[in-house]
Design a protein around this motif. Structure first.
Motif, PDB file in Angstrom:
ATOM      1  N   LYS A 311      19.932  42.430  84.803  1.00  0.00           N
ATOM      2  CA  LYS A 311      19.733  43.647  83.981  1.00  0.00           C
ATOM      3  C   LYS A 311      20.206  44.901  84.713  1.00  0.00           C
ATOM      4  O   LYS A 311      20.574  45.880  84.076  1.00  0.00           O
ATOM      5  N   ASP A 312      20.207  44.878  86.059  1.00  0.00           N
ATOM      6  CA  ASP A 312      20.691  46.048  86.795  1.00  0.00           C
ATOM      7  C   ASP A 312      21.938  45.734  87.621  1.00  0.00           C
ATOM      8  O   ASP A 312      22.232  46.411  88.598  1.00  0.00           O
ATOM      9  N   GLY A 313      22.673  44.687  87.238  1.00  0.00           N
ATOM     10  CA  GLY A 313      23.899  44.335  87.954  1.00  0.00           C
ATOM     11  C   GLY A 313      25.121  44.769  87.168  1.00  0.00           C
ATOM     12  O   GLY A 313      25.205  44.557  85.950  1.00  0.00           O
ATOM     13  N   GLY A 314      26.084  45.378  87.839  1.00  0.00           N
ATOM     14  CA  GLY A 314      27.290  45.850  87.169  1.00  0.00           C
ATOM     15  C   GLY A 314      28.264  44.735  86.831  1.00  0.00           C
ATOM     16  O   GLY A 314      29.098  44.886  85.938  1.00  0.00           O
ATOM     17  N   HIS A 315      28.172  43.617  87.571  1.00  0.00           N
ATOM     18  CA  HIS A 315      29.081  42.497  87.333  1.00  0.00           C
ATOM     19  C   HIS A 315      28.283  41.220  87.107  1.00  0.00           C
ATOM     20  O   HIS A 315      27.151  41.086  87.562  1.00  0.00           O
ATOM     21  N   SER A 316      28.904  40.256  86.411  1.00  0.00           N
ATOM     22  CA  SER A 316      28.184  39.047  86.026  1.00  0.00           C
ATOM     23  C   SER A 316      27.956  38.135  87.221  1.00  0.00           C
ATOM     24  O   SER A 316      28.785  38.076  88.138  1.00  0.00           O
ATOM     25  N   ARG A 317      26.841  37.413  87.204  1.00  0.00           N
ATOM     26  CA  ARG A 317      26.565  36.448  88.271  1.00  0.00           C
ATOM     27  C   ARG A 317      27.118  35.081  87.926  1.00  0.00           C
ATOM     28  O   ARG A 317      27.238  34.225  88.788  1.00  0.00           O
ATOM     29  N   GLU A 318      27.480  34.863  86.646  1.00  0.00           N
ATOM     30  CA  GLU A 318      27.924  33.531  86.222  1.00  0.00           C
ATOM     31  C   GLU A 318      28.860  33.665  85.032  1.00  0.00           C
ATOM     32  O   GLU A 318      28.691  34.563  84.201  1.00  0.00           O
ATOM     33  N   VAL A 319      29.857  32.798  84.965  1.00  0.00           N
ATOM     34  CA  VAL A 319      30.735  32.772  83.789  1.00  0.00           C
ATOM     35  C   VAL A 319      30.912  31.319  83.357  1.00  0.00           C
ATOM     36  O   VAL A 319      31.147  30.439  84.179  1.00  0.00           O
ATOM     37  N   TYR A 320      30.736  31.058  82.051  1.00  0.00           N
ATOM     38  CA  TYR A 320      30.867  29.712  81.497  1.00  0.00           C
ATOM     39  C   TYR A 320      32.046  29.684  80.523  1.00  0.00           C
ATOM     40  O   TYR A 320      32.203  30.588  79.696  1.00  0.00           O
ATOM     41  N   HIS A 321      32.849  28.623  80.600  1.00  0.00           N
ATOM     42  CA  HIS A 321      33.965  28.454  79.673  1.00  0.00           C
ATOM     43  C   HIS A 321      34.330  26.975  79.619  1.00  0.00           C
ATOM     44  O   HIS A 321      34.039  26.216  80.543  1.00  0.00           O
ATOM     45  N   THR A 322      34.932  26.544  78.522  1.00  0.00           N
ATOM     46  CA  THR A 322      35.487  25.193  78.444  1.00  0.00           C
ATOM     47  C   THR A 322      36.868  25.302  77.806  1.00  0.00           C
ATOM     48  O   THR A 322      37.215  26.322  77.225  1.00  0.00           O
ATOM     49  N   LYS A 323      37.652  24.229  77.924  1.00  0.00           N
ATOM     50  CA  LYS A 323      39.003  24.259  77.355  1.00  0.00           C
ATOM     51  C   LYS A 323      38.963  24.338  75.839  1.00  0.00           C
ATOM     52  O   LYS A 323      39.823  24.935  75.212  1.00  0.00           O
ATOM     53  N   ARG A 324      37.964  23.701  75.232  1.00  0.00           N
ATOM     54  CA  ARG A 324      37.914  23.648  73.770  1.00  0.00           C
ATOM     55  C   ARG A 324      37.276  24.872  73.144  1.00  0.00           C
ATOM     56  O   ARG A 324      37.535  25.181  71.991  1.00  0.00           O
TER      57      ARG A 324
END
Length: 445
Positions: A311-324
């Motif tokens: 909530k007080d972080g300027g950048h994400s701690r995690e990113v999720y993605h898949t090919k589909r």
């Protein structure tokens, strides 16, 4: 003569079964154990590497919709129940433990624009492009019974959003105006307008339950008090806000998802500038939802990724993605703080872990102890360059990687230009404008 007898308790050194580990007597005197910090650093480094090895967040895909998933709703009393509405007017009820659809109903003609479960969990409401609000029973109809709504309200215009009060039989819709409805009446008990042609979403505050916020098409975020006849105030931004979400623990804070690739966290008492700008997405942010602890939130974007922010972080701690996975339209954080649910364009609902490296299932006491110890070590050494580099590194799809680099080059060019203008103009005529103040045009009260 006094005789001293050696007395040992077998419980201190004898194993109960041969499967147990050997019991070793230890002396915890620090003077006998030098180089403690260097040993702990090595353990922290190994724990960080193993965390990245075991980071497998994707759990399951729920397929069955025949068109893109447009909205999701959590059940208010059941953790294992999820409701989803798609672009062909179909609503599905899912059992998350079995990963299967337990009920399908054709709710609307055209898009299902909003779906929300009543606070008691006995029924749910849907709104669609056919200008209707429908209330449905949560239980499936019995054998031979027709699938009929409990109540249908026909509105004058298309509804684009829906939310229910946390404690009363009252719900809010938005379209060309924000309407407050009583469940027992077929016309709104209150309507709010503020010179805006349409609204995209409306959300009740879960703490101060009579407050609600909405996002309008004129790039503004409007705040209301249900007990008053006029809106409270609005903040106009440089680009349009798609949706907002209130912090479930801190009544004054809300986070909004914007078209300019960023998310903004505001304190509703001081709307002149956001308290935090959350950057990392490389396309418009379409949805946002807070964790039940209020410490983190998850965002869904048009760039086909899901990101988790503090909530007080300027950048994400995690990113999720898949090919589909295509454009992610809607996102929800489960009420037990363990899972994230996303609905996307290619007709799938995906179930993710909120903590990518967390082991699911029952942990033995030794496992739990080791996990807690490793977590403390990682926190202790989190700022060491080697550990920070490993912990922060994420593989991104090639397109997003290149887009991110391109955006960085563009941002640096803008900053360089601003510095040059400032250098060659009269002192004070080109003031420094902070990132937080850049995107707020005006606050109207």
């Amino acid at each position: 003569m006094k005789v001293k007898v050696l007395s040992r308790n077998p419980d201190d050194y004898v194993r109960e079964t041969k499967l147990d580990i050997q019991r070793v007597p230890r002396n915890y005197d620090p003077s006998l154990h030098p180089f403690e910090v260097s040993r702990e650093y090595t353990r922290a480094l190994n724990a960080t590497k193993l965390e990245r090895v075991f980071a497998k967040p994707f759990l399951a895909s729920l397929d069955g919709h025949r068109d893109g998933v447009n909205c999701l709703a959590k059940h208010s009393t059941s953790l294992s129940t999820l409701l989803s509405g798609s672009c062909d007017g179909e609503v599905k009820v899912w059992n998350l433990t079995k990963h299967e659809c337990v009920r399908t109903l054709q709710a609307h003609e055209g898009f299902v624009r909003g779906i929300i479960v009543r606070y008691c969990g006995t029924s749910f409401f849907t709104v669609g492009d056919d200008k209707t609000i429908k209330q449905w029973k949560m239980e499936a109809p019995g054998y031979g019974e027709e699938e009929e709504p409990l109540n249908t309200i026909l509105g004058k215009t298309v509804f684009t959003g829906l939310d229910h009060h946390q404690k009363k039989g009252v719900f809010a819709t938005c379209g060309q105006q924000v309407d407050i409805w009583d469940e027992q009446r077929s016309s709104p008990i209150r309507s709010f307008t503020w010179g805006v042609d349409s609204f995209s979403s409306v959300r009740f505050n879960p703490v101060e339950t009579d407050l609600l916020g909405s996002c309008a098409s004129d790039r503004s975020i409007v705040l209301y008090d249900m007990r008053e006849s006029t809106p409270l105030k609005k903040v106009i931004m440089t680009m349009r806000t798609n949706t907002l979400c209130w912090n479930p623990m801190e009544a004054y804070y809300f986070t909004c998802a914007n078209e300019d690739y960023n998310l903004y966290t505001y304190d509703m008492r001081f709307l002149e500038k956001p308290i935090k700008v959350h950057m990392d997405h490389v396309s418009a942010v379409l949805d946002v939802d807070y964790s039940p602890t209020g410490q983190e939130f998850v965002s869904a974007s048009f760039d086909k990724t899901i990101r988790i922010f503090s909530k007080d972080g300027g950048h994400s701690r995690e990113v999720y993605h898949t090919k589909r996975m295509q454009h992610v339209i809607c996102i929800k954080w489960s009420a037990d703080n363990k899972y994230i649910l996303s609905g996307s364009d290619e007709m799938n609902i995906r179930l993710w872990k909120a903590n990518a490296a967390e082991k699911l299932g029952v942990l033995s006491p030794r496992e739990r102890q080791a996990t807690n110890y490793n977590q403390k070590l990682k926190e202790k050494f989190q700022h060491h360059p080697q550990i920070r580099r490993i912990a922060r590194h994420r593989h991104l799809p090639k397109s997003i990687f290149h887009q991110r680099n391109e955006l960085r080059v563009m941002k640096e060019a803008r900053q360089r230009k601003e510095r040059n203008v400032r250098k060659h103009s009269k002192p004070g005529s080109a003031p420094v404008v902070s990132e937080r103040e850049k995107n707020v045009v005006a606050v109207v009260k």
